[in-house]
Design a protein around this motif. Structure first.
Motif, PDB file in Angstrom:
ATOM      1  N   UNK A  34      11.148  -2.032 -17.819  1.00  0.00           N
ATOM      2  CA  UNK A  34      10.833  -2.420 -16.442  1.00  0.00           C
ATOM      3  C   UNK A  34      10.799  -3.936 -16.281  1.00  0.00           C
ATOM      4  N   UNK A 111      16.822   3.450 -16.427  1.00  0.00           N
ATOM      5  CA  UNK A 111      15.721   3.538 -17.397  1.00  0.00           C
ATOM      6  C   UNK A 111      15.302   4.982 -17.685  1.00  0.00           C
ATOM      7  N   UNK A 209      10.821  13.604  -0.846  1.00  0.00           N
ATOM      8  CA  UNK A 209       9.408  13.683  -0.473  1.00  0.00           C
ATOM      9  C   UNK A 209       9.091  12.727   0.678  1.00  0.00           C
ATOM     10  N   UNK A 211       9.138   9.528   0.995  1.00  0.00           N
ATOM     11  CA  UNK A 211       8.313   8.360   0.682  1.00  0.00           C
ATOM     12  C   UNK A 211       8.966   7.103   1.206  1.00  0.00           C
ATOM     13  N   UNK A 271      11.928   8.162  -6.520  1.00  0.00           N
ATOM     14  CA  UNK A 271      11.182   8.780  -7.620  1.00  0.00           C
ATOM     15  C   UNK A 271      11.678  10.183  -7.936  1.00  0.00           C
ATOM     16  N   UNK A 272      12.512  10.734  -7.058  1.00  0.00           N
ATOM     17  CA  UNK A 272      12.982  12.103  -7.258  1.00  0.00           C
ATOM     18  C   UNK A 272      14.448  12.141  -7.686  1.00  0.00           C
TER      19      UNK A 272
ATOM     20  N   UNK B  55       6.324  14.987  -9.593  1.00  0.00           N
ATOM     21  CA  UNK B  55       5.723  15.483  -8.348  1.00  0.00           C
ATOM     22  C   UNK B  55       4.394  16.135  -8.719  1.00  0.00           C
ATOM     23  N   UNK B 234       6.060   4.980  -0.116  1.00  0.00           N
ATOM     24  CA  UNK B 234       4.960   5.905  -0.389  1.00  0.00           C
ATOM     25  C   UNK B 234       4.965   6.461  -1.803  1.00  0.00           C
ATOM     26  N   UNK B 235       5.696   5.845  -2.719  1.00  0.00           N
ATOM     27  CA  UNK B 235       5.805   6.415  -4.071  1.00  0.00           C
ATOM     28  C   UNK B 235       4.437   6.525  -4.743  1.00  0.00           C
ATOM     29  N   UNK B 238       2.064   9.126  -2.709  1.00  0.00           N
ATOM     30  CA  UNK B 238       2.527  10.516  -2.651  1.00  0.00           C
ATOM     31  C   UNK B 238       2.509  11.146  -4.043  1.00  0.00           C
ATOM     32  N   UNK B 239       2.819  10.357  -5.064  1.00  0.00           N
ATOM     33  CA  UNK B 239       2.849  10.920  -6.409  1.00  0.00           C
ATOM     34  C   UNK B 239       1.484  10.857  -7.085  1.00  0.00           C
ATOM     35  N   UNK B 315       6.687   4.828 -11.794  1.00  0.00           N
ATOM     36  CA  UNK B 315       7.688   5.110 -10.757  1.00  0.00           C
ATOM     37  C   UNK B 315       7.710   4.115  -9.607  1.00  0.00           C
TER      38      UNK B 315
END
Lengths: 318, 335
Positions: A34, A111, A209, A211, A271-272, B55, B234-235, B238-239, B315
């Motif tokens: 990161x 990553x 989601x 976000x 993130x998904x 999730x 919103x990561x 929400x997570x 994340x």
């Protein structure tokens, strides 16, 4: 001194000579694989600047948030320099307040893919531009870079920074002559029928989601109020439904037509792991084919869909 | 309570047995990674090493979008409650602890949230501890640990040839009563694994001092500094397994009242009808997130609202690390 040493030196110089108030770049992250965006305001901190394949953001995203009169030094790669051009054309940044330090790019690494490739916790990760060196349980493990490059960097056609004040280092194309590389997601997508493509699009968006990390990571998504946030009247339902989410992804992509700089920051922020660039890349390809327009190609030309002329052959403007 | 064991090759048989009386919700692996869903075959349950889904399983009790009621022909009706009892299998201690923390919000007799409570009362949590901590996790510094017990009915430790089950509640004891009793060798091996699971360099965060320092910093410019690179997505929230904010809207076209996850990191979260926004910038919004986790939760429950799962750390698109932020603000480490 290596090339990036020169970049740090240049950053320190423009800060100490008060040419800029802040230099935008990257610094090391808090965990392996990161990096963090860095806002350097003092010359002595310029040595914390880094650049490697773990620097996953398009830092131009911060430009429209910063006060317009702020003088900003920006260490930018090809895609970031295109974003600056596109933002200047759309009057979101004042080019004269920016000092752009163009740098060569060796592509951004996925990553998550690296993490999935190895067993055990990665305690350190180094990307030297040629290979990825990991430390796992005290043992060194080396990975070939190309297999972990993100799709956007594999298909990048603009690695050379454009419109910069200075370029430090030698910019060269990525050597991807590697037969083992699997097809990109977009290449796979193209092979399918329209029905199958809809199925793939549905599978991807079903994981969403909402976000809005894709939107927030995008340098070209800067609306003061996004259509999904518009509540009086409401333009989009807040409930997370398949239809609403598909509408979000389609409208987001269409708003990027002839504007997307093809950096892939949206996908990397997700993130998904939802694929998105295959749509915006396709729309940009259409812009090139139909209007000869390429994002970031020059300092003047407006995106075709943002252009109105009185002699437009379509009737709706006359 | 008596600890139990299941031989490794008998796990699927045990799960299949449970499936006769319960719906089993467990992490399954698909091409998108692992995620919780109801399984129809014990073989679907997968959990390697210290894996957990991105999730968060809070969604089992607090779905991202949940219909509260619908109106049809002039009368209201609530969606039906789950009929069968559920086993939530393979939760990690960070997520089980989160459910336990959220019970203080949704599951208190005097202000019961029916929608949460009716799902929660039907569910048994069979958690799996982590033999080694995940690289972004810090559960052992915020009041829990890779084998933290809060929120679990049964806690499982993976041994070489068997699973070691510790029932922690009456319901957990009942669920496991027919299994073989553990022998002292099993208990010893499990204790050993649990002991060596934490990171030696980690220390307990001083929550009351952090709380105090956060209040001291409330009106300082530090929040602007630490939130400079925040994208405002919103990561993180929400997570987050313990973020529980929601927004209630009427979906008029469908005659439904729905509640949806909401997040303090969004600009419109605190936007008022007049247009005024009491949290106008990322600084105030970041302050809210940090204060909620490490000041308000500590005020209310004497526990951190952060379970150290590390999802937000791993994340966040810009690697804004909540540990680093708290340390910069308070000078006190979380590590």
């Amino acid at each position: 001194m290596d090339d990036f040493g020169q970049v740090r030196k240049e950053a320190a110089r423009i800060l100490s000579e008060k040419k800029v108030d802040v230099v935008l770049g990257f610094k090391s992250g808090t965990i392996p694989l990161k990096a963090q965006p860095a806002f350097i305001t003092s010359a002595k901190d310029a040595n914390t600047l880094i650049l490697d394949g773990f620097c996953q953001n398009n830092l131009a995203v911060f430009l429209h948030d910063l006060p317009k009169d702020k003088r900003i030094g920006f260490i930018c790669r090809g895609c970031e320099s295109r974003a600056v051009r596109a933002l200047a054309i759309e009057h979101q940044v004042k080019r004269e307040n920016l000092y752009l330090i163009g740098v060569p790019c060796s592509g951004i690494l996925d990553w998550k893919k690296i993490q999935d490739e190895v067993e055990g916790p990665i305690t350190s990760a180094v990307d030297n531009g040629k290979e990825i060196i990991l430390e796992i349980h005290g043992e060194k493990q080396t990975l070939k870079r190309n297999a972990f490059l993100v799709d956007s960097c594999r298909t990048c056609t603009g690695i050379e920074p454009v419109g910069t004040d200075v370029i430090i280092g030698e910019v060269h194309l990525l050597d991807l002559d590697d037969d083992e590389l699997p097809p990109t997601w977009a290449e796979e997508f193209e092979k399918h029928s329209p029905e199958e493509r809809y199925q793939l699009f549905t599978e991807e968006t079903d994981r969403c989601i909402r976000c809005y990390a894709c939107r927030e990571a995008c340098p070209m998504c800067y609306c003061a109020e996004c259509f999904v946030d518009h509540i009086m009247p409401r333009w989009s339902e807040s409930m997370v439904t398949r239809g609403g989410t598909q509408a979000w992804h389609l409208i987001r992509a269409f708003h990027q037509t002839g504007r997307c700089v093809e950096c892939g920051a949206c996908e990397r922020a997700c993130p998904m792991d939802i694929k998105m660039t295959y749509m915006t890349d396709k729309l940009n390809a259409d812009m090139k084919k139909k209007y000869g327009f390429e994002v970031g190609a020059d300092d003047e030309k407006q995106p075709p869909f943002a252009t109105i002329t009185l002699d437009d052959k379509n009737r709706f403007v006359s | 309570m008596t600890s139990k064991v299941i031989k490794k090759d008998a796990l699927n048989k045990t799960i299949t047995g449970w499936m006769r009386s319960y719906d089993v919700i467990a992490p399954v692996s698909s091409k998108e990674g692992i995620h919780f869903r109801k399984i129809s075959d014990a073989k679907e349950f997968t959990l390697q090493g210290n894996q957990k889904p991105n999730y968060p399983p809070k969604s089992i009790f607090l779905p991202q979008s949940e219909v509260l009621f619908e109106i049809k022909d002039g009368s209201y009706s609530m969606p039906e409650a789950p009929k069968r009892r559920q086993i939530i299998l393979g939760m990690r201690s960070c997520d089980a602890r989160a459910a336990w923390l959220l019970d203080t919000v949704f599951n208190q007799a005097e202000e019961l949230d029916l929608y949460w409570a009716r799902k929660r009362e039907k569910a048994l949590v069979v958690s799996f501890g982590c033999a080694s901590m995940c690289s972004s996790g810090f559960c052992d510094t915020v009041g829990s640990g890779p084998f933290g017990k809060e929120g679990s009915d049964v806690m499982v430790t993976e041994l070489d040839e068997a699973y070691y089950l510790e029932p922690l509640t009456e319901a957990g004891e009942k669920l496991t009563e027919k299994l073989d009793n553990a022998e002292s060798g099993h208990s010893k091996a499990a204790k050993e694994i649990q002991k060596s699971s934490v990171v030696k360099e980690h220390t307990q965060a001083d929550l009351s001092k952090i709380n105090e320092k956060l209040y001291e910093a409330f009106d300082t410019p530090i929040w602007k500094e630490i939130s400079e690179s925040c994208l405002g997505c919103g990561v993180c929230t929400y997570l987050c397994p313990t973020c529980f904010c929601f927004d209630i809207v009427d979906e008029v076209d469908r005659s439904e009242r729905v509640r949806n996850w909401d997040t303090c990191m969004f600009r419109i979260y605190s936007q008022e009808a007049s247009g005024h926004n009491p949290r106008p910038s990322k600084a105030e919004r970041t302050r809210q997130r940090i204060m909620h986790k490490f000041a308000y939760w500590v005020d209310n429950e004497k526990a951190s609202g952060c379970t150290g799962c590390g999802r937000c750390v791993a994340l966040c698109p810009v690697n804004l690390d909540i540990r680093e932020m708290v340390q910069v603000i308070t000078g006190l480490p979380i590590q």
